[in-house]
Design an enzyme around this catalytic site. Structure first.
Site, PDB file in Angstrom:
ATOM      1  N   CYS A 248      -4.367  48.470  11.597  1.00  0.00           N
ATOM      2  CA  CYS A 248      -4.578  47.593  10.444  1.00  0.00           C
ATOM      3  C   CYS A 248      -5.306  48.280   9.294  1.00  0.00           C
ATOM      4  O   CYS A 248      -5.287  47.772   8.170  1.00  0.00           O
ATOM      5  CB  CYS A 248      -5.352  46.351  10.878  1.00  0.00           C
ATOM      6  SG  CYS A 248      -4.556  45.412  12.213  1.00  0.00           S
ATOM      7  N   HIS A 327     -14.156  57.176  10.679  1.00  0.00           N
ATOM      8  CA  HIS A 327     -13.372  57.312  11.906  1.00  0.00           C
ATOM      9  C   HIS A 327     -14.312  57.539  13.089  1.00  0.00           C
ATOM     10  O   HIS A 327     -15.153  58.436  13.058  1.00  0.00           O
ATOM     11  CB  HIS A 327     -12.398  58.486  11.783  1.00  0.00           C
ATOM     12  CG  HIS A 327     -11.168  58.333  12.632  1.00  0.00           C
ATOM     13  ND1 HIS A 327     -11.221  58.176  14.005  1.00  0.00           N
ATOM     14  CD2 HIS A 327      -9.851  58.304  12.308  1.00  0.00           C
ATOM     15  CE1 HIS A 327      -9.990  58.062  14.480  1.00  0.00           C
ATOM     16  NE2 HIS A 327      -9.137  58.127  13.464  1.00  0.00           N
ATOM     17  N   HIS A 408     -16.327  40.190  -5.368  1.00  0.00           N
ATOM     18  CA  HIS A 408     -15.373  39.634  -4.411  1.00  0.00           C
ATOM     19  C   HIS A 408     -15.225  40.590  -3.224  1.00  0.00           C
ATOM     20  O   HIS A 408     -15.306  41.807  -3.392  1.00  0.00           O
ATOM     21  CB  HIS A 408     -13.996  39.423  -5.056  1.00  0.00           C
ATOM     22  CG  HIS A 408     -14.049  38.713  -6.368  1.00  0.00           C
ATOM     23  ND1 HIS A 408     -14.221  37.355  -6.479  1.00  0.00           N
ATOM     24  CD2 HIS A 408     -13.951  39.188  -7.648  1.00  0.00           C
ATOM     25  CE1 HIS A 408     -14.228  37.018  -7.759  1.00  0.00           C
ATOM     26  NE2 HIS A 408     -14.067  38.117  -8.481  1.00  0.00           N
ATOM     27  N   ASN A 445      -2.842  37.096  10.903  1.00  0.00           N
ATOM     28  CA  ASN A 445      -3.188  38.501  10.727  1.00  0.00           C
ATOM     29  C   ASN A 445      -1.905  39.282  10.451  1.00  0.00           C
ATOM     30  O   ASN A 445      -1.120  39.545  11.359  1.00  0.00           O
ATOM     31  CB  ASN A 445      -3.889  39.027  11.989  1.00  0.00           C
ATOM     32  CG  ASN A 445      -4.350  40.473  11.840  1.00  0.00           C
ATOM     33  OD1 ASN A 445      -3.985  41.162  10.894  1.00  0.00           O
ATOM     34  ND2 ASN A 445      -5.152  40.930  12.787  1.00  0.00           N
TER      35      ASN A 445
END
Length: 504
Positions: A248, A327, A408, A445
């Site tokens: 994702c 990562h 935002h 999702n």
């Protein structure tokens, strides 16, 4: 409720005639306020100083202004009439001024602009409610009663609504993933998103020099990027890339790659397409760890048009300001938290570890700690360092208020539980979480494209004003946490085409 009660729960289990007492540990997101890893703070300031010739960009304008002020002393009519030495000095300095101006323009990195983006909304025939989802799963005969009950419990607490989209063919009895189904779904969502963004930006397909496509599970030959090139007849010398297996968070990775390519090819367009193919990730077995993606993943795709033409600043919606990728793949526990595997019966699916919430929390903490020095006001950074240097022992360090850095936030719409944990740890208001929660409810999702449906929600409701900063945060297998910050270059009005328009 106490902290202990939040982390632990007790249960009594009956084994035959005897009773046993057990304690279960609930995986949860780490407390961001408990500690700060200075390694990531240092990394953030390293980005601030060295990334994209920052010092040159800061120092060159004052130097040029000083030269202009100095030249002003020699170009007045009085000086040119009475002082020959002034004219001589002016003629000497003028080439130096224009040479420095040329160096500044040439060496200053071009900004990356987001002209527009589009999110695909599938036809209504693909809509599926939670009740219909369970009924179709039961009728398919692919799942046992325990599995069906588990899915019902997950969907009930998921935060997903009754208007999300799925390829209903996955509920066929004896369904097996196939390239045919995967390609058909990918074609529909990708081509639909690309068509919309081309229409919105008025960019001709032949003008696109860079194409980056990301999809985690489906990787075909020819690639998904080749499918787009063939369908829209893109140019023969296009720089095409296809990212797979990155989960994702790959959408932000694709933006990063496109930005680097734009730096290498000035005055170019880059098209980024992010999607996930549900029919290829669908699991038809009964392994509990592999059923979570079935419950949350839904159809969707986003297409983003980027440019680094300097004059496009006046027509673009946003400018890319910062991008940080974190990562955690060096840690085995993080590496294996989300991975594709086969169950005992040879059925492929995506296995999600019970520790994924905690692992994701650590990755998020590292990412925002690195991002902080790039986006936080100087006052917040001074407050943080003062507290860090002079704080008393056994006291929690001061955590900067990230609400001061962004107007935002678009946080990947993974699940209600994850969004609740992030809101709690970052102390965000409901206003900051609204786009993520509404997207999870309406579209589920949609993986890497989720953060774009969230930005589309903000635009549809006319929330984005000139100068506003929007932070998109995404998580992915590996384990990764990526963030990107955009600055609005104008007041963004409700677009003519949006996935958030109600059905007619």
């Amino acid at each position: 409720m106490s902290k202990e009660n939040e982390e632990f729960s007790t249960e009594i289990v009956q084994n035959g005639e005897s009773l046993s007492f057990s304690v279960r540990v609930r995986p949860r997101m780490p407390d961001f306020l408990s500690s700060v890893n200075l390694k990531y703070v240092k990394l953030g300031y390293g980005y601030l100083i060295t990334h994209r010739l920052y010092l040159l960009m800061m120092l060159a304008p004052p130097l040029l202004a000083a030269l202009v002020a100095h030249l002003g002393n020699f170009f007045t009519w009085q000086d040119l009439s009475h002082h020959n030495h002034g004219l001589t000095e002016a003629l000497f300095i003028s080439p130096l001024f224009f040479f420095l101006l040329y160096l500044y323009i040439d060496f200053t990195p071009r900004s990356t602009y987001l002209l527009d983006f589009a999110c695909f909304r599938p036809p209504n025939q693909y809509k599926v409610s939670k009740a219909e989802f369970i009924e179709l799963a039961r009728k398919s005969g692919n799942f046992n009663d325990t599995t069906i009950e588990f899915k019902e419990r997950v969907l009930k607490k998921s935060g997903i609504g009754d208007e999300t989209y799925m390829p209903k063919g996955v509920f066929r009895p004896g369904y097996r993933t196939s390239l045919k189904d995967g390609r058909e779904e990918a074609s529909m969502v990708m081509f639909g998103a690309v068509k919309e963004v081309l229409g919105a930006t008025k960019v001709r397909p032949n003008d696109i020099k860079i194409l980056v496509v990301n999809c985690g599970i489906l990787n075909t030959t020819p690639s998904l990027s080749s499918m787009i090139i063939n369908h829209f007849k893109l140019r023969h010398d296009i720089h095409s890339f296809n990212l797979g297996g990155m989960g994702c968070a790959a959408g932000v990775t694709a933006i990063d790659l496109a930005r680097d390519l734009l730096d290498a090819y000035p005055s170019s367009y880059a098209l980024v397409v992010s999607t996930e193919v549900v029919s290829s990730s669908w699991y038809t077995g009964n392994d509990i760890d592999m059923l979570i993606p079935n419950c949350f993943f839904r159809m969707g795709a986003a297409a983003v048009m980027l440019s680094n033409f300097r004059l496009h600043r006046w027509r673009a919606k946003y400018e890319l300001k910062q991008l940080v990728r974190t990562h955690k793949g060096m840690d085995n526990r993080s590496h294996k938290s989300i991975h594709q595997r086969e169950d005992s019966e040879g059925r492929k699916g995506i296995s999600v570890s019970k520790d994924v919430t905690e692992i994701g929390g650590h990755a998020l903490k590292a990412n925002i700690t690195t991002l902080g020095p790039l986006v936080l006001p100087v006052s917040e950074q001074l407050h943080f360092f003062t507290n860090l240097l002079f704080k008393k022992r056994k006291t929690k360090p001061y955590i900067p208020d990230y609400k001061l850095a962004f107007e935002h936030m678009c946080i990947l719409a993974t699940s209600k539980k994850v969004l609740d944990e992030i809101q709690k740890n970052l102390e965000l208001t409901e206003e900051y979480m609204e786009a993520s929660r509404k997207t999870l409810e309406r579209f589920g999702n949609t993986s890497s494209s989720s953060i774009w449906y969230e930005l589309a929600y903000l635009e549809f409701n006319s929330r984005v004003k000139r100068g506003d900063r929007v932070c998109q945060i995404a998580f992915g297998s590996g384990f990764k946490c990526n963030s990107v910050v955009w600055k609005a270059l104008r007041n963004v009005k409700t677009p003519k085409c949006s996935p958030w328009f109600k059905d007619e």
